[in-house]
Every structure is written in C-alpha cells, then in structure tokens.
Design an enzyme around this catalytic site. Structure first.
Site, mmCIF file in Angstrom:
data_model
loop_
_atom_site.group_PDB
_atom_site.id
_atom_site.type_symbol
_atom_site.label_atom_id
_atom_site.label_comp_id
_atom_site.label_asym_id
_atom_site.label_seq_id
_atom_site.Cartn_x
_atom_site.Cartn_y
_atom_site.Cartn_z
ATOM 1 N N GLU A 76 -4.689 -6.997 5.000
ATOM 2 C CA GLU A 76 -3.787 -6.021 5.421
ATOM 3 C C GLU A 76 -2.965 -6.497 6.692
ATOM 4 O O GLU A 76 -3.334 -7.039 7.580
ATOM 5 C CB GLU A 76 -4.727 -4.775 5.963
ATOM 6 C CG GLU A 76 -3.734 -3.562 6.405
ATOM 7 C CD GLU A 76 -4.694 -2.378 6.769
ATOM 8 O OE1 GLU A 76 -5.818 -2.578 6.925
ATOM 9 O OE2 GLU A 76 -4.056 -1.343 6.890
ATOM 10 N N ARG A 125 0.804 -1.152 0.057
ATOM 11 C CA ARG A 125 -0.119 -0.033 -0.050
ATOM 12 C C ARG A 125 0.838 1.247 0.079
ATOM 13 O O ARG A 125 1.700 1.340 0.675
ATOM 14 C CB ARG A 125 -0.865 -0.062 1.219
ATOM 15 C CG ARG A 125 -1.997 1.044 1.360
ATOM 16 C CD ARG A 125 -2.733 1.335 2.378
ATOM 17 N NE ARG A 125 -2.383 2.315 3.321
ATOM 18 C CZ ARG A 125 -2.693 2.869 4.484
ATOM 19 N NH1 ARG A 125 -3.760 2.233 4.613
ATOM 20 N NH2 ARG A 125 -2.289 3.821 5.196
ATOM 21 N N ARG A 128 -13.778 -4.426 3.456
ATOM 22 C CA ARG A 128 -12.757 -4.082 4.237
ATOM 23 C C ARG A 128 -13.088 -4.244 5.865
ATOM 24 O O ARG A 128 -12.331 -4.261 6.862
ATOM 25 C CB ARG A 128 -12.623 -2.551 4.089
ATOM 26 C CG ARG A 128 -11.466 -2.247 3.020
ATOM 27 C CD ARG A 128 -10.485 -2.482 2.965
ATOM 28 N NE ARG A 128 -9.561 -1.575 3.902
ATOM 29 C CZ ARG A 128 -8.371 -2.078 4.598
ATOM 30 N NH1 ARG A 128 -8.173 -3.386 4.558
ATOM 31 N NH2 ARG A 128 -7.906 -1.432 5.538
ATOM 32 N N TRP A 149 -14.196 12.125 7.272
ATOM 33 C CA TRP A 149 -13.249 11.167 7.552
ATOM 34 C C TRP A 149 -13.695 10.190 6.627
ATOM 35 O O TRP A 149 -14.806 9.918 6.546
ATOM 36 C CB TRP A 149 -13.447 10.499 8.850
ATOM 37 C CG TRP A 149 -12.258 10.466 9.781
ATOM 38 C CD1 TRP A 149 -12.390 11.339 11.104
ATOM 39 C CD2 TRP A 149 -11.142 10.309 9.503
ATOM 40 N NE1 TRP A 149 -11.155 11.186 11.694
ATOM 41 C CE2 TRP A 149 -10.400 10.636 10.655
ATOM 42 C CE3 TRP A 149 -10.434 9.571 8.378
ATOM 43 C CZ2 TRP A 149 -8.863 10.298 10.555
ATOM 44 C CZ3 TRP A 149 -9.000 9.461 8.507
ATOM 45 C CH2 TRP A 149 -8.314 9.732 9.537
ATOM 46 N N GLU A 182 -8.856 2.297 -1.986
ATOM 47 C CA GLU A 182 -9.698 1.843 -0.833
ATOM 48 C C GLU A 182 -10.214 3.249 -0.367
ATOM 49 O O GLU A 182 -9.933 4.226 -0.149
ATOM 50 C CB GLU A 182 -8.386 1.500 0.426
ATOM 51 C CG GLU A 182 -9.163 1.453 1.701
ATOM 52 C CD GLU A 182 -8.151 0.868 2.579
ATOM 53 O OE1 GLU A 182 -7.146 0.417 2.338
ATOM 54 O OE2 GLU A 182 -8.450 1.201 3.727
ATOM 55 N N HIS A 230 -8.916 7.133 2.197
ATOM 56 C CA HIS A 230 -9.348 7.599 3.732
ATOM 57 C C HIS A 230 -10.621 8.385 3.728
ATOM 58 O O HIS A 230 -10.504 9.649 4.187
ATOM 59 C CB HIS A 230 -8.353 8.284 4.405
ATOM 60 C CG HIS A 230 -7.194 7.301 4.852
ATOM 61 N ND1 HIS A 230 -5.871 7.600 4.425
ATOM 62 C CD2 HIS A 230 -7.163 6.315 5.666
ATOM 63 C CE1 HIS A 230 -5.269 6.622 4.910
ATOM 64 N NE2 HIS A 230 -6.049 5.823 5.598
ATOM 65 N N TYR A 260 -2.474 12.514 6.126
ATOM 66 C CA TYR A 260 -2.823 11.050 7.160
ATOM 67 C C TYR A 260 -2.479 10.076 6.194
ATOM 68 O O TYR A 260 -2.545 9.791 4.859
ATOM 69 C CB TYR A 260 -4.518 11.116 7.127
ATOM 70 C CG TYR A 260 -4.835 10.056 7.995
ATOM 71 C CD1 TYR A 260 -4.744 9.998 9.418
ATOM 72 C CD2 TYR A 260 -5.330 8.763 7.443
ATOM 73 C CE1 TYR A 260 -5.140 9.134 10.233
ATOM 74 C CE2 TYR A 260 -5.671 8.049 8.279
ATOM 75 C CZ TYR A 260 -5.497 7.773 9.807
ATOM 76 O OH TYR A 260 -6.115 6.673 10.583
ATOM 77 N N GLU A 302 -13.693 -0.400 6.180
ATOM 78 C CA GLU A 302 -13.045 -0.473 7.431
ATOM 79 C C GLU A 302 -13.943 0.199 8.650
ATOM 80 O O GLU A 302 -13.581 -0.222 9.866
ATOM 81 C CB GLU A 302 -11.603 0.068 7.352
ATOM 82 C CG GLU A 302 -11.513 1.298 7.323
ATOM 83 C CD GLU A 302 -9.939 1.924 7.302
ATOM 84 O OE1 GLU A 302 -9.053 1.210 6.469
ATOM 85 O OE2 GLU A 302 -9.418 2.522 8.047
ATOM 86 N N ASP A 305 -4.980 4.067 -0.351
ATOM 87 C CA ASP A 305 -6.041 4.350 0.581
ATOM 88 C C ASP A 305 -6.273 5.776 0.684
ATOM 89 O O ASP A 305 -5.825 6.736 0.714
ATOM 90 C CB ASP A 305 -5.749 3.816 1.858
ATOM 91 C CG ASP A 305 -6.778 3.978 2.927
ATOM 92 O OD1 ASP A 305 -7.958 4.518 2.715
ATOM 93 O OD2 ASP A 305 -6.634 3.320 3.977
#
Ligand code: EZ4
Ligand code: CO
Length: 402
Positions: free
Chosen positions: A339, A147, A283, A402, A236, A212, A159, A262, A210
């Site tokens: 992961e 990743r 996820r 987020w 992701e 996020h 982040y 996630e 990712d």
C-alpha cells in the site's frame, strides 16, 4: 556493542508521528516508527517508562533475544500499544545492524528478490463519476493497481473517502468524530460501482477495495461473491478479524482474494487464517506486527500456504515504516503488493527518505540499514496535536464495528 540511550521523538508535520531513536556506544543510532494513529502518547509512555530503561546496556546486535525479552519476557502480552513499541525497537535494532555492517536492510534478510516494489494507489470520490475520473488520473500517472473507495448514496460520510483531494487522512483533530453507517445501502451499491469502474478501466488494472471491517461474515460472503465478475486483486478487511473462523464463510462462497489484518499485531492473530488458507494477503505491517523479526516468521509460515505480503502503508505509518516495508518486500519471495499513499510534503522536511516512486512502483536506494533519517530540528517545529479516528454508529445510533 552496547545501547547507551534511547529517546522518543514526537512530531506532527501535518499528522502525528512517534519515532524511536536508539543510540549505541559506537556512535551508530537506529530509528523505528512507533506511531499508532490516535493512540500515540500511550506508545510513548510505554517506551519511555518501561522499554527504554530495560534496553540500556543490552547488545543491539541481539535482535532475536531482545525481541523475546519484550514479548515472552513480559507477563502482559500482545495488544496494539505494546506491539507498536516492540516493533519500533526491533526496527531500530535492524537499522543499527545494517549501519554497523554498512549494508541496506534487505541484504540482511535475503537480498533482492526483485528490483522494485509494486504499490497500489488510493482513489476515492464522492460518487462513481468522480471516482472514475480520479481512477483515470491514477492510471495516467502510471499506477498498475488502485484501491477504489466511494461515497455511498444515503450515507452522509463514508469512511475512506478523503475530504482533502490530495492527501488521505482519516484522523481528525480532537476527540473521535462520529460517522454513520448503513450496511444494506453499502452492499447494494458496491457491486454497481465496481461494474462501472471495471468496464471503464479494462482488465489490465488491478482493482482493490477496503471494507474496513464493516460486514458480518455472511454479509462479507455476499459481497465477495457479487464482486467476482470484476476480478478484484483483493477485498480488504471484509470482517473484523477477531473471529478467525468467520473467514471460513467468505471462502466457502467466493473466490475473491482476501487481505486482512492491518489492525492485527501478532502472528497468533493469523494462525487459523494461514493454516486453513482462508486469506491471500497479510496486511499486518512491520510497525505494528512485531517488526522485522516477527514478520519474517509470519511471512515464512504464510509462504507455505501461498499467502503473500500486502502490508498496510497509509500516511499514518511514517517514512521509517514505509522504508522498512520496502526492504522486506524487496527481499521476501512471497511479495504481493505494498500500500502506498504519498506523505504531505512537510513530512519530507522532517524525514529524509531513501525511496522514490516511478510508474506505480517504489524503488529504494542502498543507504545502510533502513536508510531513513530524521531532522530533529525540523521535527521540533511541528508539535503534537491530538487527533482521533472516527467512531461509527448505525443511523439509529447503535455503536458499530471498526
Ligand atoms: O484506516 O490508516 O487500508 N487502509 C486503511 C486506512 C486505515 C488508517 C488507520 O489509521 O484502512 O485508512
Ligand atoms: Co484498510
């Protein structure tokens, strides 16, 4: 067989972990991971005040009924806190079941479909040069999938770019720190980053990224489209998943595979995504998505739609979670990838693990149940320390996703 008692063990070997331990009248106990990064004590309170009293006296073998007791039986459904608690209960009960039958968990949920679990490593750097150096190191260490996250020019702290070069930890001690974000700078930068990385590492390495949840659906569609030439294994959390229909826009414009969830905690978060084939990987992990009992149903539905596992496995999921994921991934036909981030060494003083890494794959031994134990004396040496994930604001101060 009866549940006689249960307790919650909170410890902080480098970061906070919440572990549920369920005891039975036959001397067997089970462990479940109840860690919810930055919200640990809320889950502790829910378990101690509401779940444990209702567990005592129940037959731990009745995993299906107990799951529904805590899900259907409770008026206030879903939510990360209660689902983290239900997941921990379910994990601990499956751990007991395996120990009682003297067999590893994977044997109870289908047996072995493979002999190892492909994982992806985390590579992150402040700039593309540093990121590429670290990617080369990961590939030398034998990882087949990585990743890639990178600092973005003009954004002071992106982040997912770790401050510690060895361990990835997005939570910081105390109240949430504020980070700043600028989507247009990010969108302009990321395709160049992946061009550089893909050219350097060649075609045989799986690259993941990712987002996020930082994009709107149309921004995510642009990103997924522009990344197509670099053949990502997945993109992701391109958008926040609250609006499942938002993923339609991404699908319409791109064939970059999508992983999401996630932060999801039930199969209901996935129904449109799965049945409309808007995603490629799930996820949602065992520890937040209802445990083994619920995730089996989600992955069974997903299997009809060619959707595979790709469970969350950052360091804020304890070794108990990682082992539970490994059993699941060993057994299920529609396995995709797992992961993996190595835990800090002191985590392994507290948790006695039953898995090991070899050339980018994790192997699990045949300990019964989930197979991870906790050393409570060692856990007691590392008391809880409040830590929080950051909040994000645009450069003008507007609170962001987020
Ligand atoms: O933000 O584990 O894919 N991994 C991630 C992680 C998560 C943290 C949250 O606790 O997105 O960095
Ligand atoms: Co993520």
């Amino acid at each position: 067989m009866k549940i006689t008692n249960a307790k919650v063990i909170v410890c902080s070997p480098g970061r906070n972990f919440v572990t549920l331990k369920i005891f039975t009248n036959e001397g067997i106990y089970g462990l479940g991971d109840a860690t919810l990064n930055g919200m640990e004590k809320a889950v502790v309170s829910f378990l101690e005040n509401y779940c444990i009293p209702a567990l005592i006296g129940q037959d731990p073998r009745n995993t299906e009924d107990i799951w529904h007791y805590f899900y259907r039986g409770i008026y206030w459904k879903r939510g990360s806190v209660s689902m983290a608690a239900i997941s921990a209960i379910d994990m601990a009960l499956w751990d007991i079941k395996g120990k009682m039958l003297k067999t590893p968990l994977y044997n109870l949920i289908g047996g072995k479909s493979r002999d190892r679990v492909l994982v992806y490593a985390h590579v992150n750097g402040n700039d593309p040069g540093e990121t590429l150096e670290k990617a080369d190191k990961a590939i030398e260490a034998g990882y087949e999938a990585i990743r890639i996250q990178c600092g973005v020019p003009g954004i002071s702290h992106a982040y997912g770019v770790s401050k510690d070069s060895r361990f990835y930890e997005p939570a910081e001690k105390g109240l949430p720190p504020v980070q700043h974000w600028d989507t247009s700078k990010y969108l302009n930068f990321v395709p160049h980053l992946f061009e550089k990385i893909r050219v350097a590492v060649g075609d045989s390495i799986h690259l993941l990224h990712d987002v996020h949840h930082r994009c709107t659906p149309i921004e995510a569609a642009r990103l997924a489209h522009e990344l197509e030439p670099y053949h990502l294994f997945w993109l992701e959390d391109p958008v926040s998943g609250e609006l499942q229909e938002g993923l339609r826009l991404i699908r319409k414009h791109s064939h970059t595979p999508i992983a999401i969830g996630e932060v999801f905690n039930t199969g209901y978060d996935y129904t449109t995504l799965i049945t409309e084939q808007l995603i490629d990987f799930i996820r949602m992990p065992v520890s937040h998505g209802g445990g083994i009992t619920h995730l089996q149903k989600v992955m069974a539905l997903a299997s009809f739609y060619h959707i595979q596992t790709g469970f969350h496995g950052a360091t804020d999921l304890s070794p108990v979670s990682l082992a539970a994921s490994l059993h699941f991934n060993m057994a299920v036909n529609n396995f995709g990838i797992q992961e993996y981030m190595p835990h800090n060494e002191i985590v392994n003083e507290v948790f006695k693990v039953n898995y090991h890494l070899e050339k980018g794959n994790l192997y699990i031994n045949d300990n019964p149940g989930i197979g991870v134990d906790i050393d409570e004396e060692s856990a007691a040496k590392f008391p809880y320390a409040k830590a929080s994930l950051p909040v994000n604001r645009k450069t003008d101060g507007t609170l962001f996703y987020w």
